[in-house]
Design an enzyme around this catalytic site. Structure first.
Site, PDB file in Angstrom:
ATOM      1  N   GLY A   1     -42.182 -60.739  42.186  1.00 45.03           N
ATOM      2  CA  GLY A   1     -42.912 -59.478  42.297  1.00 45.03           C
ATOM      3  C   GLY A   1     -44.335 -59.676  41.806  1.00 45.03           C
ATOM      4  N   LEU A   2     -44.984 -58.584  41.477  1.00 43.00           N
ATOM      5  CA  LEU A   2     -46.370 -58.723  41.026  1.00 43.00           C
ATOM      6  C   LEU A   2     -46.447 -59.654  39.832  1.00 43.00           C
ATOM      7  CD1 LEU A   2     -47.768 -55.123  41.428  1.00 43.00           C
ATOM      8  CD2 LEU A   2     -48.059 -57.098  42.896  1.00 43.00           C
TER       9      LEU A   2
ATOM     10  N   HIS B   1     -38.480 -39.504  38.096  1.00 44.72           N
ATOM     11  CA  HIS B   1     -39.607 -39.010  38.875  1.00 44.72           C
ATOM     12  C   HIS B   1     -39.209 -37.691  39.526  1.00 44.72           C
ATOM     13  CE1 HIS B   1     -42.894 -38.984  41.686  1.00 44.72           C
ATOM     14  NE2 HIS B   1     -43.403 -40.028  41.089  1.00 44.72           N
TER      15      HIS B   1
ATOM     16  N   SER C   1     -44.759 -39.203  46.985  1.00 41.53           N
ATOM     17  CA  SER C   1     -45.859 -39.265  46.030  1.00 41.53           C
ATOM     18  C   SER C   1     -45.995 -37.968  45.247  1.00 41.53           C
ATOM     19  CB  SER C   1     -47.165 -39.542  46.749  1.00 41.53           C
ATOM     20  OG  SER C   1     -48.218 -39.360  45.851  1.00 41.53           O
TER      21      SER C   1
ATOM     22  N   ARG D   1     -44.262 -35.551  34.490  1.00 47.60           N
ATOM     23  CA  ARG D   1     -43.050 -35.896  35.238  1.00 47.60           C
ATOM     24  C   ARG D   1     -41.767 -35.478  34.548  1.00 47.60           C
ATOM     25  NH1 ARG D   1     -44.332 -42.111  37.250  1.00 47.60           N
ATOM     26  NH2 ARG D   1     -45.928 -41.503  38.734  1.00 47.60           N
TER      27      ARG D   1
ATOM     28  N   HIS E   1     -36.575 -43.828  38.376  1.00 46.74           N
ATOM     29  CA  HIS E   1     -37.684 -44.457  39.054  1.00 46.74           C
ATOM     30  C   HIS E   1     -38.137 -45.747  38.381  1.00 46.74           C
ATOM     31  CE1 HIS E   1     -41.361 -44.820  41.187  1.00 46.74           C
ATOM     32  NE2 HIS E   1     -42.094 -44.587  40.150  1.00 46.74           N
TER      33      HIS E   1
ATOM     34  N   LEU F   1     -48.172 -51.341  38.065  1.00 47.56           N
ATOM     35  CA  LEU F   1     -48.784 -52.395  38.872  1.00 47.56           C
ATOM     36  C   LEU F   1     -49.808 -53.143  38.026  1.00 47.56           C
ATOM     37  CD1 LEU F   1     -49.270 -50.484  42.245  1.00 47.56           C
ATOM     38  CD2 LEU F   1     -47.364 -51.889  41.495  1.00 47.56           C
TER      39      LEU F   1
HETATM   40  C1  LIG Z   1     -40.760 -46.348  44.837  1.00 48.54           C
HETATM   41  C2  LIG Z   1     -41.607 -46.868  43.720  1.00 48.54           C
HETATM   42  C3  LIG Z   1     -42.956 -46.531  43.650  1.00 48.54           C
HETATM   43  C4  LIG Z   1     -43.763 -47.007  42.620  1.00 48.54           C
HETATM   44  N1  LIG Z   1     -45.078 -46.660  42.597  1.00 48.54           N
HETATM   45  C5  LIG Z   1     -45.883 -47.162  41.630  1.00 48.54           C
HETATM   46  C6  LIG Z   1     -47.274 -46.879  41.622  1.00 48.54           C
HETATM   47  O1  LIG Z   1     -47.786 -46.157  42.472  1.00 48.54           O
HETATM   48  N2  LIG Z   1     -48.035 -47.414  40.660  1.00 48.54           N
HETATM   49  C7  LIG Z   1     -47.507 -48.212  39.708  1.00 48.54           C
HETATM   50  O2  LIG Z   1     -48.271 -48.687  38.880  1.00 48.54           O
HETATM   51  N3  LIG Z   1     -46.199 -48.520  39.695  1.00 48.54           N
HETATM   52  C8  LIG Z   1     -45.371 -48.014  40.626  1.00 48.54           C
HETATM   53  N4  LIG Z   1     -44.028 -48.316  40.612  1.00 48.54           N
HETATM   54  C9  LIG Z   1     -43.500 -49.266  39.610  1.00 48.54           C
HETATM   55  C10 LIG Z   1     -43.828 -50.702  39.988  1.00 48.54           C
HETATM   56  O3  LIG Z   1     -43.770 -50.873  41.373  1.00 48.54           O
HETATM   57  C11 LIG Z   1     -42.871 -51.721  39.384  1.00 48.54           C
HETATM   58  O4  LIG Z   1     -42.683 -51.446  38.053  1.00 48.54           O
HETATM   59  C12 LIG Z   1     -43.433 -53.121  39.461  1.00 48.54           C
HETATM   60  O5  LIG Z   1     -43.840 -53.410  40.747  1.00 48.54           O
HETATM   61  C13 LIG Z   1     -42.438 -54.152  38.980  1.00 48.54           C
HETATM   62  O6  LIG Z   1     -42.923 -55.461  39.274  1.00 48.54           O
HETATM   63  P1  LIG Z   1     -42.198 -56.749  38.745  1.00 48.54           P
HETATM   64  O7  LIG Z   1     -43.018 -57.898  39.189  1.00 48.54           O
HETATM   65  O8  LIG Z   1     -41.956 -56.623  37.316  1.00 48.54           O
HETATM   66  O9  LIG Z   1     -40.772 -56.775  39.417  1.00 48.54           O
HETATM   67  P2  LIG Z   1     -40.272 -56.663  40.938  1.00 48.54           P
HETATM   68  O10 LIG Z   1     -41.356 -56.452  41.880  1.00 48.54           O
HETATM   69  O11 LIG Z   1     -39.153 -55.703  40.918  1.00 48.54           O
HETATM   70  O12 LIG Z   1     -39.718 -58.098  41.259  1.00 48.54           O
HETATM   71  C14 LIG Z   1     -38.504 -58.571  40.795  1.00 48.54           C
HETATM   72  C15 LIG Z   1     -38.323 -59.972  41.298  1.00 48.54           C
HETATM   73  O13 LIG Z   1     -37.267 -60.586  40.618  1.00 48.54           O
HETATM   74  C16 LIG Z   1     -36.367 -61.162  41.519  1.00 48.54           C
HETATM   75  N5  LIG Z   1     -35.056 -61.088  40.900  1.00 48.54           N
HETATM   76  C17 LIG Z   1     -34.483 -60.027  40.304  1.00 48.54           C
HETATM   77  N6  LIG Z   1     -33.295 -60.378  39.812  1.00 48.54           N
HETATM   78  C18 LIG Z   1     -33.115 -61.665  40.112  1.00 48.54           C
HETATM   79  C19 LIG Z   1     -32.067 -62.597  39.850  1.00 48.54           C
HETATM   80  N7  LIG Z   1     -31.001 -62.261  39.181  1.00 48.54           N
HETATM   81  N8  LIG Z   1     -32.229 -63.843  40.316  1.00 48.54           N
HETATM   82  C20 LIG Z   1     -33.327 -64.219  40.988  1.00 48.54           C
HETATM   83  N9  LIG Z   1     -34.338 -63.387  41.232  1.00 48.54           N
HETATM   84  C21 LIG Z   1     -34.222 -62.135  40.790  1.00 48.54           C
HETATM   85  C22 LIG Z   1     -36.497 -60.383  42.771  1.00 48.54           C
HETATM   86  O14 LIG Z   1     -36.139 -61.183  43.859  1.00 48.54           O
HETATM   87  C23 LIG Z   1     -37.974 -60.073  42.764  1.00 48.54           C
HETATM   88  O15 LIG Z   1     -38.673 -61.146  43.331  1.00 48.54           O
HETATM   89  C24 LIG Z   1     -43.207 -47.842  41.636  1.00 48.54           C
HETATM   90  C25 LIG Z   1     -41.860 -48.183  41.688  1.00 48.54           C
HETATM   91  C26 LIG Z   1     -41.051 -47.690  42.706  1.00 48.54           C
HETATM   92  C27 LIG Z   1     -39.599 -48.026  42.690  1.00 48.54           C
END
Ligand SMILES: Cc1cc2nc3c(=O)[nH]c(=O)nc-3n(C[C@H](O)[C@H](O)[C@H](O)COP(=O)(O)OP(=O)(O)OC[C@H]3O[C@@H](n4cnc5c(N)ncnc54)[C@H](O)[C@@H]3O)c2cc1C
Ligand code: HEM
Ligand code: HEM
Ligand code: SF4
Ligand code: F3S
Ligand code: FES
Lengths: 216, 669, 247
Positions: free
Chosen positions: B55-56, B279, B297, B344, B428, B468
């Site tokens: 992810g990010l 949310h 949104s 929220r 959320h 993000l």
């Molecule tokens: C619908 C929605 C809208 C949102 N809107 C916003 C917004 O507008 N602004 C904002 O700031 N935030 C927003 N958020 C929150 C934000 O998107 C997330 O908190 C953030 O993107 C999480 O990023 P991350 O890199 O931590 O994890 P993720 O992007 O969830 O990535 C997780 C990664 O881990 C991997 N993974 C997980 N478990 C395993 C495992 N057991 N083995 C191997 N790989 C695994 C997955 O494959 C994935 O690649 C939103 C969230 C949602 C659900």
């Protein structure tokens, strides 16, 4: 492929223009046919233009057909297991008929060359071979009095029209000139017009002969 | 050992973050970066780092560490790193660029985020986040992220989540997608360069700890079923949040807690597990077959008015036929000054109250109430644009919200221009996660945690557009600068795959898989997950009470016991087996759920996303108890490892000290 | 609703697959297509039959993980992703065929699950802007004209689902690739690598076994993100001019 396709289109348009001279009578058409052969003299040898054109066309056909069959083969390899059900959402009939249409045109051209250029067989008992050899005008008008010849030409022209309809738009897309929605719409429009023009333009003389609108 | 509290947990020693910086807050991060040792480029090539998650946080970290020259192995469970759940974020990303010259600054973003988190986050971390926010935008623009622009060609911003400045950068409603694609492309570039080796469709199932240090992971190749061991000098978990413990949430259906939970079982403390964000504006559930909820949104609340019928008997009538006096615009009534724009958590809780009161709208769904009795409840409230359409005209509403209205229409089959939308709160985001120090290192040396997976910088409540920011700050800028301090201790001892600790980890994974495949029960995995979700939502959702939480713990324990005897998983390991994948995830959720309830039970205050009914002001607002609870609750796994055993967890408190911001009680009346 | 489902079952990449027929009843029109399949799987599991494998993750139309050929149309009869398709688009008593994406560049993994990693390899070959972390200039130092930014954005919304390939009679990946070329090529930041990018990506695309594009346009009609056909022309344009961009 796009380049050779465009060459074809240009040739076909010119050819169509020439054919329309059939409507102006024997003299005009035979004159035109003759002119084609002496065009550019003395800069070019007799039949020079014709031969340049023939070579360009021949090379184009080879390239065009080679590319077409390669693409065809690639597409078959790219999906060796077919769908049980596959619905087209928007593909035009023209676009889906490209390959068989191309083959149809190829067969037609072979027939056509035998018919009008290479062998010039006499297929209408009302005329003599000498008459046909002497005047391209008579050669054409004689043939088009026979229904199945006309039918072959009509079918071939429909295939050609469809091929140009998709082909011309496709060529603009391939050359990268359709890279905006408006350019795309224009390209599609032009292709359709050119295609329609070709079909109509080519078919006027044979049909005119068939329906007896042209004397003799 | 101290004695059991509530019969559930014990309290251990206080926890102190060994990497916490001191001194003036503005320079803490700068000074830390300077103090952290460097690893010379020739040595970097010899050092290996495992990053789980793309992810990010994980994608950015993978790209950056790859560029730096470390040997990176990257893992995700999807078929491509581009599909990590970050892709779904809609709204935007905050950054203190002050492009609008409206008085924004790093300090103001820092302040807003701490306040938004209801004073339950660390000042140092949040300040660093605000500092790095600026670099994130520069980095993303350089990568080609197509942020919204103004006609002059410069970047546009908007204000988001009720803040007074415009600091949210966005890319239509697809900000997360665009940011993730940027990170993904940077990652792919490193894959092509050979610095990152990518393992898609690989799920991490266990952490390998050798001599107290994280040294690798055990993964299952989800296509062939092969159990693989990957060893490295350091491990980074960036596996996202655990909102799916509620079964229905806005998270991707594959989001799971397995990676972090397995690490927790191996010794990593879990921070604030009960902090969940709900949310308010999601599309309500349509029936009991539903698999996930969709977020709409929050901006909709700017123009839509929220109401329910005054009389429960009107709930199944066509809303358009109900006259004004039959409607209860409850947010406007209870919070006259903020109205529909309350935060929220408040908007969510009130919607639930209305529905509990029998005045919800939409389809009625049968559910088991807190008393254990099954009843039919309508879970939805109206979000009505009729007034806005009258006031601004339909074209203006279309222009502003057209894509959201379309999405709503597609999902519900109703036309929101004609009938009021129905909305309901949904889980959320999870603010809780593995505890990490300022250096993002967990309590297991060599294991770092980034993004939503760590207990993060958001305290008890996350502000919009800041997840993000945190994910990318962690991945691009923080982790690469802190992990080098750890890696500078290289070379690390070589370990081989037959080291007893490695074999033990691997065997435990194999045993668990075999257990599932041979359990021959008669209930599907999903049915357990749904039941767990409804327990969590009922008792550990928007409103929590001591009584409810205790009941929930009993129920979860019973469900878990049943799961381990009765679960049915068909097929074999040596193939793509989605039921098997889910079984492992649900098993971990069943353990996490209990810890969440224990954490929620022990925190007898309301703060941010955690609302304890016992701790509210006279007007029903959240009431914090800073004297007692101004700490991070970091939980140590207490149980005997084994399929079903979960002993009493141990609570370690990390005190939160506020040196630069004064703690205040919030009020939205 | 009562439905007859004809679903492609294939144990693994090398096994021979075939269509299987299932009857399912009691489906609500509010359910999504994938929820309907979830339900089928619950029923199959109860009966002790292997559930149908299919991919999905976000279930809100953005991750690109889902993707089925539904009665001959990629992602089914609506312009959206499979996860956003609802059962109200079908009628009681319908027979629905469900197949995986078919393209040799996307081999079947199991049942309806395919391997789309060829797309990742296309991106690896050049679908990025080389900007190392920390080396970025201030974001406002390069303004981007709004029309260009907007076009880049439109192209960047591609979710990499592969429906374009699935729908194309030639199984060509040109729409996907054109979207990336257009996204990066419209931005000032993307200019330095413009010529090499298009050449490398096209070479990888062809090498991966995708078909060639003959401009049929099914791809754009199937694309859930409505990526327009002009991105393919843009790609061709960039390719034709790649020499110039390299100079
Ligand atoms: C619908 C929605 C809208 C949102 N809107 C916003 C917004 O507008 N602004 C904002 O700031 N935030 C927003 N958020 C929150 C934000 O998107 C997330 O908190 C953030 O993107 C999480 O990023 P991350 O890199 O931590 O994890 P993720 O992007 O969830 O990535 C997780 C990664 O881990 C991997 N993974 C997980 N478990 C395993 C495992 N057991 N083995 C191997 N790989 C695994 C997955 O494959 C994935 O690649 C939103 C969230 C949602 C659900
Ligand atoms: C010799 C016989 C011919 C054969 C076998 C043939 C076959 C094909 C095929 C298979 C294509 C493939 C592209 C597609 O499916 O869209 C094609 C394209 C095309 N053809 Fe032909 N064709 C022939 C003659 C012609 C003629 C006579 C013309 C012009 C009047 C023509 C004009 C075009 C054009 C413009 C294209 C589009 C090229 C592109 O998109 O790059 N072709 N042809
Ligand atoms: C109704 C339609 C057509 C008519 C009446 C027609 C007529 C003729 C005539 C009379 C000639 C001989 C000209 C001469 O020797 O001076 C000729 C030659 C030729 N025609 Fe056509 N034609 C038609 C359609 C086409 C089409 C559709 C094509 C190609 C796609 C075509 C390709 C050619 C070629 C290649 C020659 C040979 C030119 C040369 O090298 O001498 N014709 N045609
Ligand atoms: S171009 Fe459209 S159909 Fe093709 S992968 Fe991208 S989103 Fe899917
Ligand atoms: S359908 Fe196929 S032929 Fe080209 S225009 Fe689309 S890729
Ligand atoms: S599951 Fe993500 S797009 Fe369908």
């Amino acid at each position: 492929m796009a380049v050779t396709g465009v060459i074809f289109v240009l040739f076909v348009l010119a050819h169509m223009y020439g054919n329309l001279k059939l409507l102006s009578g024997q003299l005009a058409f035979d004159e035109y046919a003759h002119h084609l052969r002496v065009f550019g003299e003395p800069m070019l040898p007799k039949m020079g233009l014709l031969w340049i054109m023939r070579i360009v066309l021949l090379v184009s056909v080879v390239i065009h057909a080679y590319a077409a069959f390669t693409l065809w083969g690639r597409a078959n390899n790219a999906r060796s297991t077919r769908y049980a059900v596959h619905k087209m959402a928007q593909a035009s009939l023209s676009s889906r008929f490209m390959r068989w249409g191309g083959v149809t045109i190829l067969l037609f051209v072979i027939f056509h060359l035998i018919h009008f250029t290479i062998v010039k067989p006499n297929i209408n008992a009302d005329y003599t071979q000498a008459q046909i050899d002497a005047s391209p005008y008579i050669m054409a008008t004689a043939s088009f009095k026979i229904w199945w010849v006309v039918l072959i030409y009509v079918l071939a022209m429909i295939a050609l029209g469809m091929h140009i309809n998709h082909g011309l738009w496709s060529a603009t897309q391939t050359l990268g000139w359709a890279n905006s929605p408006s350019a795309r719409a224009t390209a599609k429009g032009i292709a359709l017009i050119v295609a329609a023009l070709t079909v109509v333009g080519f078919l006027i003389p044979p049909l005119a002969v068939a329906f007896g609108l042209i004397a003799k | 050992m101290t004695e059991l509290i509530h019969g559930l947990y014990t309290e251990g020693e206080a926890l102190v973050d060994p990497s916490a910086p001191t001194g003036p807050i503005e320079t803490r991060w700068e000074r830390t970066k300077d103090a952290n040792r460097l690893v010379n480029p020739a040595n970097r090539r010899k050092l290996s780092v495992i990053i789980v998650g793309t992810g990010l946080a994980g994608g950015a970290a993978g790209a950056t560490l790859g560029e730096a020259g470390y040997q990176v192995k990257s893992f995700c469970y999807q078929d491509s790193p581009r599909r990590a759940h970050s892709i779904a974020a809609q709204g935007g990303i905050n950054a203190a660029k002050n492009y609008k010259a409206d008085g924004d600054s790093i300090h103001r973003l820092f302040y807003d985020t701490v306040k938004g988190g209801d004073y339950r986050s660390r000042e140092s971390n949040v300040h660093r986040l605000a500092e790095e926010s600026v670099n994130i935008i520069d980095q993303c623009v350089a990568q080609g992220v197509p942020f919204a622009r103004e006609y002059g060609g410069l970047l546009d911003n908007r204000s988001f989540g009720g803040v007074q400045v415009s600091r949210t950068f966005y890319a239509r409603g697809q900000t997360g997608q665009q940011l993730l694609i940027g990170a993904y492309q940077a990652l792919e570039r490193q894959i092509a360069a050979g610095t990152v080796e990518m393992f898609t469709r690989h799920e991490m199932l266990e952490l390998v700890v050798v001599d107290g240090k994280a040294r690798g992971i055990i993964v299952r190749d989800m296509v062939t079923g092969e159990i693989e061991t990957h060893l490295a000098d350091a491990v980074v978990l960036a596996t996202g949040g655990y909102g799916n413990v509620f079964f229905l949430s806005t998270n991707a259906v594959g989001s799971n807690v397995t990676a972090t939970w397995r690490a927790h079982r191996k010794g990593a403390y879990f921070g604030n597990p009960c902090y969940t964000q709900i949310h308010p504006t999601c599309i309500p559930q349509h029936g009991d077959k539903q698999s996930k909820l969709t977020l709409m949104s929050e901006s909709l609340r700017n123009d839509g008015r929220i109401w329910v019928p005054k009389d429960a008997a009107d709930c199944d009538k066509d809303p358009r036929t109900l006259p004004e006096e039959a409607r209860d615009y409850y947010l406007e009534r209870i919070y006259p000054s903020f109205g529909n724009l309350v935060p929220r958590d408040i908007a969510s809780r009130q919607a639930k109250n209305m529905c509990d009161d029998g005045r919800g709208v939409g389809p009625s769904i049968s559910e088991v109430g807190p008393d254990g009795v099954t009843r039919d409840v309508r879970r939805g409230v109206y979000l009505d644009f009729a007034d806005a359409i009258k006031r601004l005209g339909r074209p203006a509403i279309e222009e502003k919200y057209g894509n959201l209205f379309d999405m709503y229409a597609r999902i519900t089959g109703e036309n929101p221009y004609e009938t009021p939308m129905r909305i309901y709160p949904a889980v959320h985001y999870t603010m809780g996660g593995l505890w990490v120090g300022y250096d993002l290192q967990s309590t297991i040396p060599g294991m770092f945690v980034a993004g939503e997976a760590n207990f993060s910088d958001h305290g008890a409540n996350r502000l919009g557009a800041s997840a993000l920011m945190q994910g990318l700050a962690d991945g691009y800028f923080v982790l690469p600068n802190t992990i080098r301090e750890y890696l500078a201790d290289a070379p690390f001892e070589k370990i081989s795959e037959d080291h007893p600790a490695v074999v033990e980890a691997r065997t435990s994974v194999e045993e668990r898989i075999n257990y599932f495949l041979n359990s021959n029960g008669n209930r599907t995995v999903d049915s357990y997950h749904r039941e767990l979700g409804s327990i969590m939502w009922e008792y550990c959702g928007m409103e929590r009470t001591e009584e409810g939480l205790k009941l929930a713990i009993d129920k979860i324990r019973a469900l878990r016991a049943d799961f381990w005897t009765n679960v049915k998983v068909l097929g074999k390991n040596e193939e793509l087996n989605q039921a098997l994948e889910r079984a492992g995830r649900v098993a971990d959720f069943l353990e996490l759920g209990e810890l969440m309830c224990i954490d929620a039970l022990h925190r007898r205050e309301s703060c941010g996303g955690h609302f304890r009914a016992e701790s509210q002001t006279e007007d029903g607002e959240a009431l914090r108890h800073d004297d007692e609870f101004a700490y991070v609750g970091a939980w140590e796994f207490g149980g005997q490892p084994g399929p079903n055993g979960m002993g009493a967890p141990v609570l370690h408190k990390e005190d939160l000290v506020y040196e630069f911001i004064e703690m205040k009680q919030r009020s939205y009346k | 609703m009562r439905l007859t489902l004809k679903i492609w079952r294939q144990a693994n990449a090398s096994a021979k697959g075939s269509m299987h027929t299932y009857e399912i009843d009691g489906i609500s029109p509010e359910e999504s297509f994938l929820e309907m399949l979830d339900e089928l799987n619950e029923q199959l599991t109860a009966k002790g039959e292997d559930p149908v494998a299919f991919d999905s993750d976000c279930r809100e139309g953005i991750c690109g993980m889902c993707g089925l050929m539904i009665s001959g149309q990629a992602h089914g009869p609506e312009v959206t992703t499979t996860c956003q398709l609802h059962m109200r688009s079908f009628n009681d008593g319908d027979t629905i065929t469900v197949e995986p994406w078919r393209a040799d560049a996307f081999p079947v993994v199991k049942d309806l699950v395919v391997d789309r990693s060829a797309f990742d390899r296309i991106i690896q070959s050049g679908g990025f802007i080389s900007a190392n972390t920390g080396s970025a200039p201030e974001a406002h130092s390069t303004p981007v004209p709004k029309p260009k930014a907007d076009r880049a954005f439109d192209a960047a919304t591609c979710i990499g689902c592969g429906a374009c390939v699935a729908a194309c009679p030639n199984a060509s990946g040109m729409l996907f690739m054109g979207a990336k070329i257009t996204h990066l090529g419209e931005l000032p930041q993307g200019q330095a690598e413009r010529g090499s990018r298009v050449r490398a990506m096209v070479a990888t695309h062809d090498g991966e076994g995708f078909g060639g594009c003959t401009n049929i346009g099914e791809c754009a009609a199937a694309c859930p993100k409505e990526i327009p056909l002009d991105v393919i022309s843009q790609l061709n344009n960039d390719l034709r001019n790649s020499g110039k961009y390299l100079r």
